[in-house]
Design a protein around this motif. Sequence first.
Motif, PDB file in Angstrom:
ATOM      1  N   LEU A 138     -29.456   8.089  29.160  1.00 39.99           N
ATOM      2  CA  LEU A 138     -29.525   8.513  28.003  1.00 39.99           C
ATOM      3  C   LEU A 138     -30.914   9.488  27.984  1.00 39.99           C
ATOM      4  O   LEU A 138     -30.158  10.702  28.148  1.00 39.99           O
ATOM      5  CB  LEU A 138     -29.293   8.122  26.579  1.00 39.99           C
ATOM      6  N   ALA A 139     -32.053   8.927  28.972  1.00 42.18           N
ATOM      7  CA  ALA A 139     -33.073   9.562  28.767  1.00 42.18           C
ATOM      8  C   ALA A 139     -32.723  10.391  30.052  1.00 42.18           C
ATOM      9  O   ALA A 139     -34.110  11.333  29.945  1.00 42.18           O
ATOM     10  CB  ALA A 139     -33.926   8.259  29.911  1.00 42.18           C
ATOM     11  N   ALA A 140     -32.301  10.183  30.478  1.00 37.56           N
ATOM     12  CA  ALA A 140     -32.200  11.188  32.168  1.00 37.56           C
ATOM     13  C   ALA A 140     -31.441  12.912  31.418  1.00 37.56           C
ATOM     14  O   ALA A 140     -32.686  13.380  32.164  1.00 37.56           O
ATOM     15  CB  ALA A 140     -30.846  10.636  33.036  1.00 37.56           C
ATOM     16  N   GLY A 141     -30.518  12.388  30.471  1.00 37.07           N
ATOM     17  CA  GLY A 141     -30.409  13.433  29.835  1.00 37.07           C
ATOM     18  C   GLY A 141     -31.543  14.351  28.980  1.00 37.07           C
ATOM     19  O   GLY A 141     -31.324  15.565  28.965  1.00 37.07           O
ATOM     20  N   ILE A 142     -32.505  13.300  28.226  1.00 37.64           N
ATOM     21  CA  ILE A 142     -33.089  13.688  27.073  1.00 37.64           C
ATOM     22  C   ILE A 142     -34.160  14.006  28.054  1.00 37.64           C
ATOM     23  O   ILE A 142     -34.245  15.351  27.686  1.00 37.64           O
ATOM     24  CB  ILE A 142     -33.346  12.507  26.706  1.00 37.64           C
ATOM     25  N   PHE A 143     -34.360  14.031  29.197  1.00 34.30           N
ATOM     26  CA  PHE A 143     -35.876  14.976  30.475  1.00 34.30           C
ATOM     27  C   PHE A 143     -34.830  16.157  30.806  1.00 34.30           C
ATOM     28  O   PHE A 143     -35.828  17.790  30.360  1.00 34.30           O
ATOM     29  CB  PHE A 143     -35.432  14.341  31.763  1.00 34.30           C
ATOM     30  N   VAL A 144     -33.818  16.733  31.001  1.00 33.78           N
ATOM     31  CA  VAL A 144     -33.244  17.400  31.522  1.00 33.78           C
ATOM     32  C   VAL A 144     -33.454  18.399  30.276  1.00 33.78           C
ATOM     33  O   VAL A 144     -33.392  19.966  29.882  1.00 33.78           O
ATOM     34  CB  VAL A 144     -31.980  17.133  31.716  1.00 33.78           C
ATOM     35  N   ASN A 145     -32.705  17.855  28.674  1.00 27.98           N
ATOM     36  CA  ASN A 145     -32.596  18.997  27.532  1.00 27.98           C
ATOM     37  C   ASN A 145     -34.688  19.481  27.465  1.00 27.98           C
ATOM     38  O   ASN A 145     -34.872  20.237  27.028  1.00 27.98           O
ATOM     39  CB  ASN A 145     -32.250  17.242  26.640  1.00 27.98           C
ATOM     40  N   TRP A 151     -23.252  15.441  28.180  1.00 30.34           N
ATOM     41  CA  TRP A 151     -24.239  14.219  29.012  1.00 30.34           C
ATOM     42  C   TRP A 151     -23.771  12.893  28.620  1.00 30.34           C
ATOM     43  O   TRP A 151     -23.229  11.953  28.985  1.00 30.34           O
ATOM     44  CB  TRP A 151     -25.727  14.327  29.687  1.00 30.34           C
ATOM     45  N   THR A 152     -24.066  12.647  27.363  1.00 25.69           N
ATOM     46  CA  THR A 152     -24.130  11.990  26.527  1.00 25.69           C
ATOM     47  C   THR A 152     -22.469  11.516  26.110  1.00 25.69           C
ATOM     48  O   THR A 152     -22.488  10.052  26.159  1.00 25.69           O
ATOM     49  CB  THR A 152     -24.598  12.547  25.006  1.00 25.69           C
ATOM     50  N   ALA A 153     -22.093  12.558  25.768  1.00 21.66           N
ATOM     51  CA  ALA A 153     -19.993  12.083  25.922  1.00 21.66           C
ATOM     52  C   ALA A 153     -19.776  10.882  27.230  1.00 21.66           C
ATOM     53  O   ALA A 153     -19.149  10.077  27.733  1.00 21.66           O
ATOM     54  CB  ALA A 153     -19.957  12.999  26.011  1.00 21.66           C
ATOM     55  N   ARG A 154     -20.469  11.491  28.079  1.00 19.04           N
ATOM     56  CA  ARG A 154     -20.217  11.191  29.705  1.00 19.04           C
ATOM     57  C   ARG A 154     -20.651   9.320  30.507  1.00 19.04           C
ATOM     58  O   ARG A 154     -20.307   8.829  30.558  1.00 19.04           O
ATOM     59  CB  ARG A 154     -20.067  11.708  30.570  1.00 19.04           C
ATOM     60  N   VAL A 155     -21.916   9.200  29.751  1.00 20.08           N
ATOM     61  CA  VAL A 155     -22.713   8.249  29.572  1.00 20.08           C
ATOM     62  C   VAL A 155     -22.523   7.309  28.564  1.00 20.08           C
ATOM     63  O   VAL A 155     -22.515   6.179  29.266  1.00 20.08           O
ATOM     64  CB  VAL A 155     -24.153   8.421  30.482  1.00 20.08           C
ATOM     65  N   VAL A 156     -23.128   6.747  27.687  1.00 16.99           N
ATOM     66  CA  VAL A 156     -22.789   6.245  26.596  1.00 16.99           C
ATOM     67  C   VAL A 156     -21.040   6.014  25.964  1.00 16.99           C
ATOM     68  O   VAL A 156     -20.380   6.988  25.455  1.00 16.99           O
ATOM     69  CB  VAL A 156     -22.731   7.075  25.243  1.00 16.99           C
ATOM     70  N   PRO A 157     -20.523   4.850  25.909  1.00 18.15           N
ATOM     71  CA  PRO A 157     -19.346   4.598  25.849  1.00 18.15           C
ATOM     72  C   PRO A 157     -18.810   4.823  24.544  1.00 18.15           C
ATOM     73  O   PRO A 157     -19.284   4.953  23.745  1.00 18.15           O
ATOM     74  CB  PRO A 157     -19.412   3.042  25.956  1.00 18.15           C
ATOM     75  N   ALA A 158     -17.622   5.300  24.245  1.00 19.09           N
ATOM     76  CA  ALA A 158     -17.150   5.704  22.643  1.00 19.09           C
ATOM     77  C   ALA A 158     -16.907   4.294  22.349  1.00 19.09           C
ATOM     78  O   ALA A 158     -16.503   4.231  21.168  1.00 19.09           O
ATOM     79  CB  ALA A 158     -16.184   6.605  23.176  1.00 19.09           C
ATOM     80  N   ARG A 159     -16.683   3.719  23.007  1.00 18.18           N
ATOM     81  CA  ARG A 159     -15.801   2.642  22.054  1.00 18.18           C
ATOM     82  C   ARG A 159     -17.009   1.933  21.070  1.00 18.18           C
ATOM     83  O   ARG A 159     -18.210   2.477  21.060  1.00 18.18           O
ATOM     84  CB  ARG A 159     -15.160   1.227  22.733  1.00 18.18           C
ATOM     85  N   ALA A 160     -16.121   1.043  19.934  1.00 15.01           N
ATOM     86  CA  ALA A 160     -17.783   1.028  18.631  1.00 15.01           C
ATOM     87  C   ALA A 160     -17.534  -0.705  19.060  1.00 15.01           C
ATOM     88  O   ALA A 160     -16.970  -1.227  18.833  1.00 15.01           O
ATOM     89  CB  ALA A 160     -16.991   1.349  17.305  1.00 15.01           C
ATOM     90  N   ALA A 161     -19.194  -1.294  18.529  1.00 13.44           N
ATOM     91  CA  ALA A 161     -18.771  -2.266  18.384  1.00 13.44           C
ATOM     92  C   ALA A 161     -19.010  -2.722  17.044  1.00 13.44           C
ATOM     93  O   ALA A 161     -18.330  -3.902  17.178  1.00 13.44           O
ATOM     94  CB  ALA A 161     -20.699  -3.162  19.299  1.00 13.44           C
TER      95      ALA A 161
END
Length: 409
Positions: free
Chosen positions: A14-21, A178-188
């Motif tokens: 997520l931080a890598a995506g934040i850097f690019v953004n 990027w977030t859609a790809r790297v962050v799991p969609a399932r909920a805890a």
Amino acid sequence: MQGFKDVPRVVWLLAAGIFVNAAVSFTFVFVFLYLTGPRGLGAAQAGLIVGIGGVGLVAGNFTGGWYGDRFGHRRVLLTASALGGAALVVLPVVPTVLLALVLPLAQYASGVVRAANSALVAVTVPEGSRRQAFAVTRSLSNAGFAVGAPLGALVATGLSYDWLFVADGLGTLFFALWTARVVPARAAAAPSAAPDGGLGRGGLWRELRARPAVLVLLGAIVVIDVVYRQHLTTFPLYLADHGMDVKAYGLLIAVNCGVIMLLEIPATLALRRRSPLPIIGTGLLLVGGGYAMLLLGVGAATAVAMMVLLTLGEILYKTTATAYVADESPEHAIGRFQSLYAGVSISGFVLAAPLGGLLYATAPGLLWPLCAVLGAAAGATVLAMGARGVRRRGRPAHETGSPRAAVAG
């Protein structure tokens, strides 16, 4: 890097995506020039639109976590990124009369993304590792901005201002994908569907009253953010009035970015086991101390000393305070607590310029002493709370920031 072993892989991604953004999020630096230049607006009109946009940004920070607690932080981040990115991409072809609507909408979406991102990190990382996680995301965000400012200047002068907005919008859309790809969609844990978001009678205010140190901290952050952001508003004017040009100011901002990138993560590692409130309070004192340096007179040495102290204070309080609020949040309201912190931590974006500008115009000799006093007062207040050991007692086990299998929503 041993202290970062508990930071989940998803946070690094997520931080890598934040850097690019962040590297292409340069429109906020040039928006006033764009409105008064290619768009042909007067300074008053441009200032009004930028001001409305600032209100939108703050409002987005205050509400992003609320949406996330109800609908899921990942889902809210994706939606806001997509809407905000689309608004920025089309902004160059938007009629001038609609700028006051589209630009604040994009700013509002940006604020929602900021709050949702903080909440996403908070629910992903267990208590005890959140400082490291927020240090990672903040360091990469600052690194992106350090790259973005000169890159934006090249785009504006080599191509056109329109491409700034297109690039920023595409970067925001990339962040959504990027977030859609790297962050799991399932909920805890499923977001609460209750009208009160699961807070029960008394709602958020009851939860805050049970955590007096959080309330005091939020108030101190409002004060310090107005003080802190003077280096982005009245300080460059002060330098110009004393014969120091824009190049000198640019070098000082480079000092700020450089110190953050060099020291943020090492400082977080070194202090991660220390009690948070004393660290936060010390950081606020350093911010006030930075402005106190200007009482010694204006010059290269005092300006650099001011910026170094300001940056050291920022390193100590920003990451630690974000993590502290997350650690103190009830599990079902992490997003709302993060939104409260995100909102107050950017309040100076709206308040610093008018308040500081008014004082500098009427009594310039009072501005820096007042900044120093306010910083000292905010820091001393937080230190006093830390010395009293104020923390909500009898905290249930399910509110201790236990590790989660996945990200909510």
